[in-house]
Design a protein around this motif. Structure first.
Motif, PDB file in Angstrom:
ATOM      1  N   ASP A  61       0.898  -1.189   0.112  1.00  0.00           N
ATOM      2  CA  ASP A  61      -0.235   0.072  -0.125  1.00  0.00           C
ATOM      3  C   ASP A  61       0.685   1.174  -0.051  1.00  0.00           C
ATOM      4  O   ASP A  61       1.742   1.533   0.858  1.00  0.00           O
ATOM      5  CB  ASP A  61      -0.812  -0.015   1.171  1.00  0.00           C
ATOM      6  N   SER A 108      -0.417   4.363  -0.263  1.00  0.00           N
ATOM      7  CA  SER A 108      -0.811   5.890  -0.289  1.00  0.00           C
ATOM      8  C   SER A 108      -0.449   6.437   1.035  1.00  0.00           C
ATOM      9  O   SER A 108      -0.528   7.716   0.866  1.00  0.00           O
ATOM     10  CB  SER A 108      -2.411   5.356   0.220  1.00  0.00           C
ATOM     11  N   SER A 109       0.286   6.007   1.758  1.00  0.00           N
ATOM     12  CA  SER A 109       0.997   6.905   2.966  1.00  0.00           C
ATOM     13  C   SER A 109       2.221   7.608   2.618  1.00  0.00           C
ATOM     14  O   SER A 109       2.765   8.205   3.357  1.00  0.00           O
ATOM     15  CB  SER A 109       0.757   6.258   4.248  1.00  0.00           C
ATOM     16  N   ASN A 156       8.743   7.826  -3.550  1.00  0.00           N
ATOM     17  CA  ASN A 156       7.688   8.806  -4.283  1.00  0.00           C
ATOM     18  C   ASN A 156       8.513  10.119  -4.624  1.00  0.00           C
ATOM     19  O   ASN A 156       8.778  10.848  -3.860  1.00  0.00           O
ATOM     20  CB  ASN A 156       6.555   9.300  -3.441  1.00  0.00           C
ATOM     21  N   LYS A 165       3.117   6.988 -14.097  1.00  0.00           N
ATOM     22  CA  LYS A 165       3.418   6.872 -12.560  1.00  0.00           C
ATOM     23  C   LYS A 165       4.929   7.091 -12.312  1.00  0.00           C
ATOM     24  O   LYS A 165       5.572   6.468 -11.644  1.00  0.00           O
ATOM     25  CB  LYS A 165       3.182   5.464 -12.231  1.00  0.00           C
ATOM     26  N   TRP A 181       6.933   7.144  -9.072  1.00  0.00           N
ATOM     27  CA  TRP A 181       7.122   6.000  -8.169  1.00  0.00           C
ATOM     28  C   TRP A 181       8.135   5.228  -8.739  1.00  0.00           C
ATOM     29  O   TRP A 181       8.056   4.855  -9.689  1.00  0.00           O
ATOM     30  CB  TRP A 181       5.937   5.229  -8.264  1.00  0.00           C
ATOM     31  N   SER A 239      -4.163  -0.698  -8.279  1.00  0.00           N
ATOM     32  CA  SER A 239      -4.872   0.510  -7.934  1.00  0.00           C
ATOM     33  C   SER A 239      -3.792   1.638  -7.920  1.00  0.00           C
ATOM     34  O   SER A 239      -2.848   1.488  -8.024  1.00  0.00           O
ATOM     35  CB  SER A 239      -5.934   0.121  -6.935  1.00  0.00           C
ATOM     36  N   ASP A 240      -4.634   2.707  -7.649  1.00  0.00           N
ATOM     37  CA  ASP A 240      -4.005   4.106  -7.560  1.00  0.00           C
ATOM     38  C   ASP A 240      -3.154   4.137  -6.190  1.00  0.00           C
ATOM     39  O   ASP A 240      -2.241   4.853  -5.979  1.00  0.00           O
ATOM     40  CB  ASP A 240      -5.006   5.322  -7.411  1.00  0.00           C
ATOM     41  N   THR A 241      -3.516   3.326  -5.170  1.00  0.00           N
ATOM     42  CA  THR A 241      -2.754   3.114  -3.926  1.00  0.00           C
ATOM     43  C   THR A 241      -2.003   1.640  -3.631  1.00  0.00           C
ATOM     44  O   THR A 241      -1.520   1.795  -2.673  1.00  0.00           O
ATOM     45  CB  THR A 241      -3.880   3.297  -2.777  1.00  0.00           C
TER      46      THR A 241
END
Length: 188
Positions: free
Chosen positions: A62, A64-65, A85, A116, A119, A181-183
C-alpha cells in the motif's frame, strides 16, 4: 478314425478380427503405460514450486501513505525493496542528467511506469557486493546525488537509483511490478 485333438493356433483370427496375441500385447503395453505415468507423475510434480515459494513470488504494498520525497523499505523474495515517491524537483534532476554520461545508461522513464513517473521501485541491494544502501529511511544519508548511498564501499546513486560514483557496476535493479490500483502496487 482317430479323433484329432483340436488346438487353436495363437495366430487364429477370431470373428472380431483381433488375434489373442494382439490382445495380450495391447493389454501389456497399456498396463506398462499406466505404471509409467503413475511413477513419473510424482517425480515431475515434486519439481514444481511449493506453496510457500509461490506465496513469496509476489508482494503487494500500500503506497497511499508515502508522501512526495519519502521512501519506504519493503521485503520482496527475502531481499529489501525501496519504494520512493519522487518530487517534481527530483524528477527534473534525474531527467537533466545526460543518459550517455552514465555508467549504466537508463533514463528515468525507462525505470518507471508511464503515467506513474513519480514512483520509483528498486531492489535495495547494491550491485557491487550486495550491501543495503542508505537513503530510504528517515534521516539516512542519500549520498551526494540525492538518491542512495552504499556505506560498504561508497557507491552513490542519484534520485533515479542510477549509479553515479563508486565501484558499483550497474544501477539498482528495477523488479517487475504493476499498479493494481492508485494506492497498491504488486511487485513480482
Amino acid at each position: 478314425m482317430a479323433e484329432e485333438a483340436v488346438t487353436e493356433s495363437p495366430d487364429l483370427v477370431h470373428a472380431d478380427g483381433v488375434r489373442r496375441r494382439d490382445f495380450i500385447n495391447i493389454a501389456a503395453v497399456s498396463a506398462a503405460g499406466v505404471a509409467g505415468v503413475s511413477i513419473l507423475y510424482p517425480l515431475i510434480s515434486q519439481m514444481s514450486a511449493s506453496a510457500d515459494v509461490l506465496a513469496a513470488s509476489s508482494t503487494e504494498v500500500d503506497i497511499s501513505s508515502i508522501k512526495p520525497g519519502q521512501a519506504i523499505k519493503g521485503v520482496f523474495r527475502k531481499q529489501p525493496v525501496f519504494i520512493r515517491n519522487l518530487t517534481p524537483k527530483e524528477i527534473a534532476e534525474a531527467n537533466a542528467v545526460p543518459v550517455d554520461s552514465l555508467r549504466d545508461p537508463q533514463s528515468l522513464a525507462e525505470r518507471t511506469k508511464e503515467g506513474k513517473e513519480n514512483w520509483l521501485i528498486t531492489m535495495g541491494v547494491c550491485t557491487h557486493l550486495g550491501c543495503v544502501p542508505l537513503g530510504a529511511g528517515e534521516g539516512e544519508s542519500k549520498g551526494e546525488f540525492g538518491g542512495y548511498f552504499c556505506p560498504c564501499h561508497g557507491s552513490s546513486y542519484d534520485t533515479a537509483a542510477r549509479i553515479r560514483k563508486g565501484p558499483a557496476p550497474k544501477n539498482l535493479e528495477v523488479p517487475e511490478y504493476a499498479f493494481t490500483s492508485d494506492t497498491v502496487v504488486k511487485i513480482g
